[in-house]
Scaffold this motif. Structure first.
Motif, PDB file in Angstrom:
ATOM      1  N   VAL A 226       0.836  -1.205   0.000  1.00 10.39           N
ATOM      2  CA  VAL A 226       0.000   0.000   0.000  1.00 10.39           C
ATOM      3  C   VAL A 226       0.870   1.255   0.000  1.00 10.39           C
ATOM      4  CG1 VAL A 226      -0.340   0.393   2.496  1.00 10.39           C
ATOM      5  CG2 VAL A 226      -2.180   0.921   0.893  1.00 10.39           C
ATOM      6  N   SER A 227       2.009   1.187   0.662  1.00 14.01           N
ATOM      7  CA  SER A 227       2.919   2.339   0.688  1.00 14.01           C
ATOM      8  C   SER A 227       3.567   2.564  -0.678  1.00 14.01           C
ATOM      9  CB  SER A 227       3.993   2.150   1.756  1.00 14.01           C
ATOM     10  OG  SER A 227       3.405   2.138   3.043  1.00 14.01           O
ATOM     11  N   LEU A 228       3.936   1.470  -1.346  1.00 15.18           N
ATOM     12  CA  LEU A 228       4.528   1.600  -2.676  1.00 15.18           C
ATOM     13  C   LEU A 228       3.505   2.151  -3.672  1.00 15.18           C
ATOM     14  CD1 LEU A 228       6.580  -1.726  -2.923  1.00 15.18           C
ATOM     15  CD2 LEU A 228       7.471   0.595  -2.626  1.00 15.18           C
ATOM     16  N   LEU A 229       2.274   1.657  -3.586  1.00 12.90           N
ATOM     17  CA  LEU A 229       1.226   2.142  -4.488  1.00 12.90           C
ATOM     18  C   LEU A 229       0.872   3.598  -4.208  1.00 12.90           C
ATOM     19  CD1 LEU A 229      -1.123  -0.980  -4.601  1.00 12.90           C
ATOM     20  CD2 LEU A 229       0.175  -0.032  -6.518  1.00 12.90           C
ATOM     21  N   ALA A 230       0.918   3.998  -2.933  1.00 12.29           N
ATOM     22  CA  ALA A 230       0.582   5.373  -2.564  1.00 12.29           C
ATOM     23  C   ALA A 230       1.605   6.372  -3.106  1.00 12.29           C
ATOM     24  CB  ALA A 230       0.480   5.500  -1.050  1.00 12.29           C
ATOM     25  N   LYS A 231       2.805   5.898  -3.416  1.00  7.45           N
ATOM     26  CA  LYS A 231       3.809   6.769  -4.020  1.00  7.45           C
ATOM     27  C   LYS A 231       3.525   6.991  -5.508  1.00  7.45           C
ATOM     28  CE  LYS A 231       7.537   5.451  -0.854  1.00  7.45           C
ATOM     29  NZ  LYS A 231       8.845   4.759  -0.708  1.00  7.45           N
ATOM     30  N   GLN A 232       2.720   6.104  -6.083  1.00  3.26           N
ATOM     31  CA  GLN A 232       2.437   6.169  -7.514  1.00  3.26           C
ATOM     32  C   GLN A 232       1.060   6.742  -7.834  1.00  3.26           C
ATOM     33  OE1 GLN A 232       3.352   2.421  -9.542  1.00  3.26           O
ATOM     34  NE2 GLN A 232       4.530   1.771  -7.762  1.00  3.26           N
ATOM     35  N   ASP A 234      -2.773   8.766  -5.975  1.00  2.00           N
ATOM     36  CA  ASP A 234      -3.247   9.646  -4.911  1.00  2.00           C
ATOM     37  C   ASP A 234      -3.657   8.841  -3.680  1.00  2.00           C
ATOM     38  OD1 ASP A 234      -4.149  11.852  -3.479  1.00  2.00           O
ATOM     39  OD2 ASP A 234      -6.142  11.764  -4.382  1.00  2.00           O
ATOM     40  N   ILE A 235      -4.456   7.780  -3.898  1.00  2.00           N
ATOM     41  CA  ILE A 235      -4.915   6.937  -2.794  1.00  2.00           C
ATOM     42  C   ILE A 235      -4.736   5.478  -3.180  1.00  2.00           C
ATOM     43  CG2 ILE A 235      -6.856   6.282  -1.315  1.00  2.00           C
ATOM     44  CD1 ILE A 235      -8.107   9.005  -1.874  1.00  2.00           C
ATOM     45  N   ALA A 236      -4.217   4.678  -2.247  1.00  2.00           N
ATOM     46  CA  ALA A 236      -4.057   3.240  -2.458  1.00  2.00           C
ATOM     47  C   ALA A 236      -4.769   2.484  -1.337  1.00  2.00           C
ATOM     48  CB  ALA A 236      -2.580   2.859  -2.480  1.00  2.00           C
ATOM     49  N   ILE A 237      -5.428   1.398  -1.725  1.00  2.82           N
ATOM     50  CA  ILE A 237      -6.129   0.549  -0.762  1.00  2.82           C
ATOM     51  C   ILE A 237      -5.718  -0.890  -1.016  1.00  2.82           C
ATOM     52  CG2 ILE A 237      -8.368  -0.259   0.095  1.00  2.82           C
ATOM     53  CD1 ILE A 237      -8.333   2.842  -2.044  1.00  2.82           C
ATOM     54  N   VAL A 238      -5.269  -1.589   0.012  1.00  2.00           N
ATOM     55  CA  VAL A 238      -4.963  -3.016  -0.094  1.00  2.00           C
ATOM     56  C   VAL A 238      -5.742  -3.744   0.984  1.00  2.00           C
ATOM     57  CG1 VAL A 238      -3.201  -4.802   0.001  1.00  2.00           C
ATOM     58  CG2 VAL A 238      -2.667  -2.594  -1.066  1.00  2.00           C
ATOM     59  N   LYS A 239      -6.633  -4.634   0.559  1.00  2.00           N
ATOM     60  CA  LYS A 239      -7.510  -5.369   1.479  1.00  2.00           C
ATOM     61  C   LYS A 239      -6.849  -6.684   1.886  1.00  2.00           C
ATOM     62  CE  LYS A 239      -9.903  -4.782  -1.999  1.00  2.00           C
ATOM     63  NZ  LYS A 239     -10.818  -4.956  -3.140  1.00  2.00           N
ATOM     64  N   VAL A 240      -7.011  -7.034   3.157  1.00  2.00           N
ATOM     65  CA  VAL A 240      -6.410  -8.265   3.676  1.00  2.00           C
ATOM     66  C   VAL A 240      -7.495  -9.186   4.248  1.00  2.00           C
ATOM     67  CG1 VAL A 240      -4.059  -7.481   4.019  1.00  2.00           C
ATOM     68  CG2 VAL A 240      -5.755  -6.941   5.748  1.00  2.00           C
ATOM     69  N   GLY A 241      -8.501  -9.434   3.439  1.00  2.03           N
ATOM     70  CA  GLY A 241      -9.535 -10.404   3.774  1.00  2.03           C
ATOM     71  C   GLY A 241     -10.264 -10.099   5.060  1.00  2.03           C
ATOM     72  N   ASP A 242     -10.385 -11.115   5.910  1.00  2.00           N
ATOM     73  CA  ASP A 242     -11.152 -10.952   7.145  1.00  2.00           C
ATOM     74  C   ASP A 242     -10.404 -10.199   8.233  1.00  2.00           C
ATOM     75  OD1 ASP A 242      -9.292 -12.850   7.878  1.00  2.00           O
ATOM     76  OD2 ASP A 242     -10.745 -14.409   8.392  1.00  2.00           O
ATOM     77  N   SER A 245      -8.309  -3.718   6.040  1.00  2.00           N
ATOM     78  CA  SER A 245      -7.714  -3.086   4.858  1.00  2.00           C
ATOM     79  C   SER A 245      -6.738  -1.984   5.254  1.00  2.00           C
ATOM     80  CB  SER A 245      -8.809  -2.500   3.956  1.00  2.00           C
ATOM     81  OG  SER A 245      -9.624  -1.596   4.661  1.00  2.00           O
ATOM     82  N   TRP A 246      -5.662  -1.901   4.470  1.00  5.69           N
ATOM     83  CA  TRP A 246      -4.713  -0.804   4.587  1.00  5.69           C
ATOM     84  C   TRP A 246      -5.091   0.274   3.573  1.00  5.69           C
ATOM     85  CZ3 TRP A 246      -1.357  -0.381   8.419  1.00  5.69           C
ATOM     86  CH2 TRP A 246      -0.938  -1.541   9.093  1.00  5.69           C
ATOM     87  N   ILE A 247      -5.032   1.531   4.014  1.00  5.95           N
ATOM     88  CA  ILE A 247      -5.357   2.664   3.147  1.00  5.95           C
ATOM     89  C   ILE A 247      -4.270   3.714   3.327  1.00  5.95           C
ATOM     90  CG2 ILE A 247      -7.051   4.452   2.577  1.00  5.95           C
ATOM     91  CD1 ILE A 247      -9.142   2.692   4.058  1.00  5.95           C
TER      92      ILE A 247
END
Length: 328
Positions: A226-232, A234-242, A245-247
């Motif tokens: 999520v941190s790597l995507l947020a550098k690329q 505006d907003i990045a969200i990575v869901k970790v199932g049950d 989610s990281w935002i």
């Protein structure tokens, strides 16, 4: 209020719960994946799913998200292609039901159908016959289709059509829309990894992924992804199932825990999460509140079969959103 346009495979989901995952092995469908299938394989899967108790629900990843947003009171539109048949009419009637502006085109080909096998743990495996849905073409896109929309939402299943995605993004940007991409499936990410690595930093404003998709793209775990995507973006969200989610937006990174509910079928969980999160952004809520609303919608949809929340449950969802907002 901001309007949202979705573009995706216009599909109808035919869903059934399977007793044993050995069926997936026999059908050569990797558990949890989305496999594109041809006419012959579609006949085989249809034969097997017709032996089971099944549900027929209008689907497609982007369509599910757009329906969720429409149910939350957001003005929406959907772009896709259907056939002039039972499933095509079924899909069109669903858009009309939820007052979604149709940007559909019709062709003399069978409509797309996703045969969806649901394991006992709620994981779903798709054998997707695209049919007419696959005929959406870059040359047919018109600037007018994108005008007036603040957000343009693309399902990741379309990234296999590189020319279509590039053209759609260009037109959306020209119309002043923010581009939202949901990665959709880890095997699609694997097959189109370099293309995604090219378009995400260049064209994308918001990216949704789950942990498997993020790992397939970046080869790191969810929190780092999520941190790597947020550098690329505006907003990045990575869901970790049950787990939740990281935002992340800029240097602000948060974790939103998942609701503890009885999971029956994960179909539509990511789609409805995206609907809730985008709704929060449109309302100018914080990342955390937006993530909570997305998590709430995902929790509702996984407690039943299919990617649609029942009509009676939306009143409960509205009440729950009011409670979430009350902490503002």
């Amino acid at each position: 209020m901001a309007k949202v346009l979705g573009m995706g495979n216009a599909l109808v989901d035919v869903l059934a719960i399977i007793e044993d995952d050995k069926m997936l092995e026999l059908l050569e469908l990797p558990k949890g994946s989305m496999q594109l299938i041809d006419d012959k394989k579609f006949e085989i899967l249809s034969g097997e799913i017709n032996k089971l108790k099944k549900n027929i629900i209008s689907g497609g990843s982007a369509s599910n998200t757009i329906v969720g947003l429409a149910r939350l009171g957001i003005e929406t539109g959907f772009m896709g292609k259907v056939g002039k048949d039972f499933y095509g009419n079924f899909f069109k009637e669903d858009l009309n039901k939820y007052k979604i502006k149709s940007h559909l085109t019709e062709v003399d080909e069978p409509s797309g159908v996703a045969s969806t096998f649901i394991s006992k743990d709620g994981e779903r495996t798709f054998g997707t016959y695209l049919g007419a849905a696959a005929l959406l073409d870059a040359e047919e896109l018109k600037t007018a289709d994108f005008e007036g929309y603040k957000y343009f939402y693309i399902e990741g299943y379309l990234v296999q059509s590189h020319a279509l995605i590039r053209r759609a993004i260009e037109l959306a940007r020209e119309a002043g829309a923010k581009v939202v991409l949901d990665l959709a499936s880890y095997n699609v990410v694997e097959a189109n990894r370099q293309f995604l690595l090219d378009i995400i930093p260049t064209y994308t404003d918001i990216v949704f992924a789950n942990e498997e998709e993020a790992k397939a793209l970046l080869n790191v775990e969810a929190e780092e992804a999520v941190s790597l995507l947020a550098k690329q973006t505006d907003i990045a969200i990575v869901k970790v199932g049950d787990k939740g989610s990281w935002i992340q937006q800029g240097d602000e990174k948060i974790f939103v825990p998942a609701y503890k509910v009885n999971c029956v079928d994960t179909t539509g969980a990511g789609d409805l999460y995206a609907a809730g999160f985008i709704y929060g952004l449109i309302q100018n809520y914080s990342l955390f509140i937006s993530g909570q609303i997305g998590t709430l919608l995902a929790a509702y949809v996984i407690q039943k079969i299919g990617a649609k929340v029942g009509d009676n449950e939306w009143n409960d969802i509205d009440d729950e959103i009011e409670k979430i907002k009350s902490v503002l």
